[in-house]
Design an enzyme around this catalytic site. Structure first.
Site, PDB file in Angstrom:
ATOM      1  N   HIS A  52      18.754   5.259 -26.208  1.00 54.36           N
ATOM      2  CA  HIS A  52      19.880   4.667 -26.932  1.00 54.36           C
ATOM      3  C   HIS A  52      21.128   5.493 -26.703  1.00 54.36           C
ATOM      4  O   HIS A  52      21.063   6.721 -26.596  1.00 54.36           O
ATOM      5  CB  HIS A  52      19.588   4.572 -28.435  1.00 54.36           C
ATOM      6  CG  HIS A  52      19.052   5.825 -29.036  1.00 54.36           C
ATOM      7  ND1 HIS A  52      17.729   6.207 -28.903  1.00 54.36           N
ATOM      8  CD2 HIS A  52      19.639   6.802 -29.773  1.00 54.36           C
ATOM      9  CE1 HIS A  52      17.537   7.354 -29.539  1.00 54.36           C
ATOM     10  NE2 HIS A  52      18.690   7.746 -30.061  1.00 54.36           N
TER      11      HIS A  52
ATOM     12  N   HIS B 186      24.576   6.534 -28.600  1.00 54.98           N
ATOM     13  CA  HIS B 186      25.272   6.572 -29.886  1.00 54.98           C
ATOM     14  C   HIS B 186      26.750   6.316 -29.618  1.00 54.98           C
ATOM     15  O   HIS B 186      27.363   7.050 -28.829  1.00 54.98           O
ATOM     16  CB  HIS B 186      25.175   7.963 -30.526  1.00 54.98           C
ATOM     17  CG  HIS B 186      23.802   8.380 -30.935  1.00 54.98           C
ATOM     18  ND1 HIS B 186      23.360   8.272 -32.233  1.00 54.98           N
ATOM     19  CD2 HIS B 186      22.782   8.928 -30.239  1.00 54.98           C
ATOM     20  CE1 HIS B 186      22.118   8.744 -32.319  1.00 54.98           C
ATOM     21  NE2 HIS B 186      21.747   9.153 -31.120  1.00 54.98           N
TER      22      HIS B 186
HETATM   23  P1  AMP Z   1      18.255  10.451 -31.617  1.00 53.63           P
HETATM   24  O1  AMP Z   1      16.887   9.994 -31.194  1.00 53.63           O
HETATM   25  O2  AMP Z   1      18.290  11.884 -32.069  1.00 53.63           O
HETATM   26  O3  AMP Z   1      19.308  10.183 -30.579  1.00 53.63           O
HETATM   27  O4  AMP Z   1      18.714   9.633 -32.900  1.00 53.63           O
HETATM   28  C1  AMP Z   1      18.041   8.543 -33.453  1.00 53.63           C
HETATM   29  C2  AMP Z   1      19.021   7.823 -34.343  1.00 53.63           C
HETATM   30  O5  AMP Z   1      18.391   6.661 -34.827  1.00 53.63           O
HETATM   31  C3  AMP Z   1      19.530   8.619 -35.556  1.00 53.63           C
HETATM   32  O6  AMP Z   1      20.954   8.649 -35.544  1.00 53.63           O
HETATM   33  C4  AMP Z   1      18.998   7.817 -36.754  1.00 53.63           C
HETATM   34  O7  AMP Z   1      19.905   7.811 -37.831  1.00 53.63           O
HETATM   35  C5  AMP Z   1      18.837   6.437 -36.154  1.00 53.63           C
HETATM   36  N1  AMP Z   1      17.833   5.575 -36.776  1.00 53.63           N
HETATM   37  C6  AMP Z   1      16.570   5.904 -37.110  1.00 53.63           C
HETATM   38  N2  AMP Z   1      15.925   4.838 -37.634  1.00 53.63           N
HETATM   39  C7  AMP Z   1      16.809   3.804 -37.609  1.00 53.63           C
HETATM   40  C8  AMP Z   1      16.742   2.435 -38.009  1.00 53.63           C
HETATM   41  N3  AMP Z   1      15.632   1.903 -38.542  1.00 53.63           N
HETATM   42  N4  AMP Z   1      17.844   1.673 -37.847  1.00 53.63           N
HETATM   43  C9  AMP Z   1      18.981   2.199 -37.318  1.00 53.63           C
HETATM   44  N5  AMP Z   1      19.094   3.477 -36.911  1.00 53.63           N
HETATM   45  C10 AMP Z   1      18.030   4.280 -37.064  1.00 53.63           C
END
Ligand code: AMP
Length: 141
Positions: free
Chosen positions: A104, A106
């Site tokens: 993903h 951000h």
């Molecule tokens: P990262 O894997 O560190 O790049 O970040 C994962 C991101 O996913 C974090 O910013 C979380 O806040 C976000 N996140 C986790 N679960 C959900 C969800 N169910 N819906 C939307 N965002 C999510």
């Protein structure tokens, strides 16, 4: 390094419709939705529908579609939210800060003089996320 895609990750469940999200954009290759623990107002995520853990294993054609839509969505978010700038982040593997193992980007709209919330940020008000998602969807047309 573990490089196998885990089909039970939370974003795979969102893609399968098993977990809800505040959707911003969807086409045959890409889904975008609001981050539930936003580190800036309007923090959203853009993911491919095809399985990939991160930047280290994503197929080039999938990455191309992902980054092109990320740019389009980021421009719409910055414009409609009246942001001054943008931070784009992507974390690969736990050592790189990744927590959810479906690639993903951000998209973090930014305002002059306002720092990003540190991680983990508090869970957002769902009504605010719904409103921001609706605004960005409308700006995308
Ligand atoms: P990262 O894997 O560190 O790049 O970040 C994962 C991101 O996913 C974090 O910013 C979380 O806040 C976000 N996140 C986790 N679960 C959900 C969800 N169910 N819906 C939307 N965002 C999510």
């Amino acid at each position: 390094m573990q490089m196998t895609y885990d089909p039970n990750n939370i974003f795979a469940k969102i893609l399968a419709g098993e977990i809800p999200c505040h959707k911003v954009y969807e086409d045959d290759a890409v889904l975008s939705f609001m981050d539930i623990m936003p580190r800036s107002p309007g923090h959203l995520l853009v993911i491919p529908k095809a399985p990939a853990r991160n930047l280290l294993d994503i197929a080039p054609d999938v990455l191309t579609k992902l980054i092109l839509q990320t740019q389009r969505i980021a421009k719409a978010a910055v414009s409609v939210l009246g942001a001054d700038g943008l931070t784009l982040q992507q974390f690969s593997e736990a050592a790189g800060g990744q927590e959810v193992f479906h690639i993903h980007f951000h998209v973090l709209p930014r305002w002059e003089g306002i720092r990003l919330q540190s991680h983990p940020a508090p869970k957002a008000d769902m009504a605010v996320l719904a409103e921001q998602a609706a605004k960005i969807r409308a700006a995308l047309g």
